[in-house]
Design a protein around this motif. Sequence first.
Motif, short mmCIF file in Angstrom:
data_model
loop_
_atom_site.label_atom_id
_atom_site.label_comp_id
_atom_site.label_asym_id
_atom_site.label_seq_id
_atom_site.Cartn_x
_atom_site.Cartn_y
_atom_site.Cartn_z
N VAL A 233 12.68 -11.74 -8.29
CA VAL A 233 11.79 -10.72 -8.83
C VAL A 233 10.35 -11.04 -8.44
O VAL A 233 9.89 -12.17 -8.54
CB VAL A 233 11.90 -10.63 -10.37
N LEU A 234 9.66 -10.01 -7.97
CA LEU A 234 8.21 -10.09 -7.75
C LEU A 234 7.53 -9.58 -9.01
O LEU A 234 7.82 -8.47 -9.47
CB LEU A 234 7.81 -9.21 -6.56
N GLY A 235 6.66 -10.39 -9.59
CA GLY A 235 5.91 -9.99 -10.77
C GLY A 235 4.46 -9.72 -10.42
O GLY A 235 3.85 -10.49 -9.67
N ILE A 236 3.90 -8.63 -10.95
CA ILE A 236 2.51 -8.26 -10.69
C ILE A 236 1.80 -8.05 -12.02
O ILE A 236 2.28 -7.31 -12.89
CB ILE A 236 2.43 -6.98 -9.83
N GLU A 237 0.65 -8.71 -12.18
CA GLU A 237 -0.10 -8.69 -13.43
C GLU A 237 -1.55 -8.26 -13.20
O GLU A 237 -2.27 -8.90 -12.41
CB GLU A 237 -0.07 -10.08 -14.08
N THR A 238 -1.97 -7.16 -13.86
CA THR A 238 -3.36 -6.71 -13.78
C THR A 238 -3.81 -6.12 -15.11
O THR A 238 -4.53 -5.13 -15.14
CB THR A 238 -3.55 -5.63 -12.68
N SER A 239 -3.40 -6.72 -16.22
CA SER A 239 -3.68 -6.10 -17.52
C SER A 239 -5.13 -6.23 -17.95
O SER A 239 -5.61 -5.42 -18.76
CB SER A 239 -2.77 -6.68 -18.60
N CYS A 240 -5.83 -7.23 -17.42
CA CYS A 240 -7.21 -7.44 -17.86
C CYS A 240 -8.10 -7.77 -16.67
O CYS A 240 -8.49 -6.90 -15.91
CB CYS A 240 -7.26 -8.53 -18.93
N ASP A 241 -8.41 -9.06 -16.48
CA ASP A 241 -9.37 -9.41 -15.43
C ASP A 241 -8.83 -10.40 -14.42
O ASP A 241 -9.59 -10.91 -13.59
CB ASP A 241 -10.65 -9.96 -16.06
N ASP A 242 -7.54 -10.70 -14.45
CA ASP A 242 -6.93 -11.56 -13.44
C ASP A 242 -5.89 -10.77 -12.67
O ASP A 242 -5.04 -10.10 -13.27
CB ASP A 242 -6.28 -12.80 -14.06
N SER B 147 15.13 -8.41 -5.65
CA SER B 147 16.08 -7.68 -6.50
C SER B 147 15.37 -6.59 -7.29
O SER B 147 15.98 -5.58 -7.64
CB SER B 147 16.77 -8.64 -7.47
N ALA B 148 14.09 -6.82 -7.61
CA ALA B 148 13.33 -5.85 -8.39
C ALA B 148 11.85 -6.22 -8.34
O ALA B 148 11.48 -7.35 -7.97
CB ALA B 148 13.81 -5.80 -9.84
N ILE B 149 11.02 -5.27 -8.74
CA ILE B 149 9.58 -5.50 -8.88
C ILE B 149 9.22 -5.25 -10.34
O ILE B 149 9.52 -4.19 -10.89
CB ILE B 149 8.77 -4.57 -7.96
N ALA B 150 8.62 -6.25 -10.97
CA ALA B 150 8.23 -6.15 -12.38
C ALA B 150 6.71 -6.13 -12.48
O ALA B 150 6.03 -6.89 -11.78
CB ALA B 150 8.78 -7.34 -13.16
N THR B 151 6.18 -5.27 -13.34
CA THR B 151 4.73 -5.09 -13.43
C THR B 151 4.31 -4.82 -14.87
O THR B 151 4.99 -4.09 -15.59
CB THR B 151 4.29 -3.90 -12.55
N THR B 152 3.20 -5.40 -15.26
CA THR B 152 2.64 -5.13 -16.58
C THR B 152 2.21 -3.67 -16.67
O THR B 152 1.41 -3.21 -15.86
CB THR B 152 1.42 -6.02 -16.86
N VAL B 153 2.72 -2.96 -17.67
CA VAL B 153 2.31 -1.57 -17.89
C VAL B 153 1.70 -1.37 -19.28
O VAL B 153 1.15 -0.31 -19.56
CB VAL B 153 3.49 -0.59 -17.71
N LYS B 154 1.77 -2.40 -20.14
CA LYS B 154 1.22 -2.30 -21.49
C LYS B 154 1.19 -3.67 -22.14
O LYS B 154 1.96 -4.55 -21.73
CB LYS B 154 2.05 -1.35 -22.35
N PRO B 155 0.32 -3.88 -23.14
CA PRO B 155 -0.96 -3.20 -23.34
C PRO B 155 -2.01 -3.84 -22.44
O PRO B 155 -1.74 -4.82 -21.76
CB PRO B 155 -1.25 -3.45 -24.81
N GLY B 156 -3.23 -3.31 -22.45
CA GLY B 156 -4.29 -3.88 -21.62
C GLY B 156 -5.39 -2.87 -21.38
O GLY B 156 -5.44 -1.81 -22.01
N LEU B 157 -6.28 -3.19 -20.47
CA LEU B 157 -7.35 -2.27 -20.08
C LEU B 157 -6.76 -1.17 -19.21
O LEU B 157 -6.10 -1.45 -18.21
CB LEU B 157 -8.45 -3.00 -19.32
#
Length: 410
Positions: A33-42, A104-114
């Motif tokens: 799994v590829l994880g992508i995080e952009t909920s705030c400032d990183d 196998s999948a792409i996982a991404t932050t969609v909540k909560p955050g800016l």
Amino acid sequence: MIGTSFYYTCKRALPLRKRIVSLHSAVKDLRLVLGIETSCDDTGAAVVDENGRILGEAIHSQKEVHLKTGGIIPPVAQKLHADNIDRVVNEALVSSGITPQELSAIATTVKPGLALSLGIGLSYSLKMVNQYSKPFIPIHHMEAHALTVRLLHNVDFPFLVLLISGGHCILAVAKNVSDFLLLGQSLDEAPGETLDKVSRRLSLINHPDCASMSGGQGIEHLAQNGNRKLYNFRIPMSQHQDCNFSFAGLRNHINHVIRKKEMEEGIQQGQILSCIADIAAATQYTIAFHIAKRTQRAILFCKKECLLPSTAATLVVSGGVASNGYIRRVLKSVTDSMDMALLCPPPKLCTDNGVMIAWNGIERLRAGVGIMNNTDGIRYEPRALLGIDVSDHVREANIRVPSLKEHFFG
């Protein structure tokens, strides 16, 4: 970063080219799994396999930019995410040796955050999902923080989790992947936000030892040489028999004390008070006391309602503020006194990162929950509860907690 023991076993046994081929063969049949995080400032990205090996990761921190502006400005954070996300994702993939086609999948932050920050990560991910025809796994940011510990330790459900960061303060029971009972949360601001605001009010950016530190780091650093007993800040919500938190009133009280001391010392805002270490120590102590007291009640409630195992129960503490060593030590004293284990991810995995998002994706793949093959209508959510809110039941239980021992706080 490849799992250490696996990497060095291969290194001793095989020449470089054979090591690479062997490593790729070892992971290509696993779920990735590829994880992508952009909920705030990183801006974070990582590739993790189902055995918990971190195959590749990358992160771009906006810390220095926001230190200069005195706080996160959402449009600035949005632009920095947009400028760096492609590079960060590609760096994570290249370092992993995994191609997008092999995921196998792409996982991404969609909540909560800016909202503006979440939008960048979601838009980028959906383009990848469509380009490579991959399943999409939308991730709740706080669920990811809660489950990160299972990447590192064999922690069975259910367990109690305390999530403390710049945006959240939550006590919950993790019953299973995506199944949480919310015992309490902050009613106003989070502890990390309070620490940052007190830091700015103390002008720590002008302090030679703290100029490059985040607000919380600066407070913790100065507190080591301060006397917390010189200032008696009021413990928030001491008369409320629940597990909710409140830090805004405490911050206002601290600001009042700072203004008074500036007048006494005849200095302007922006200059450094002579008692800055003592105020930092008292601030950290009061926040730690408030967190510890609510956690103590949560443990007693869970025992009363049989929500945790009768033996070998665990408290997991995660989120950016969990990197604070003093708060960790206080919570360790609490759990030791109540026959519970305390587990915290290392500081690197407490702050926002792509690894925790990828791992949450692995957890959801295993459980078969929240996997989307059609992303029509998917939206980001700036505000989102974690699980089912049972905070009213906690309040109705009217649990009184014993006094915290003074030696817990050093």
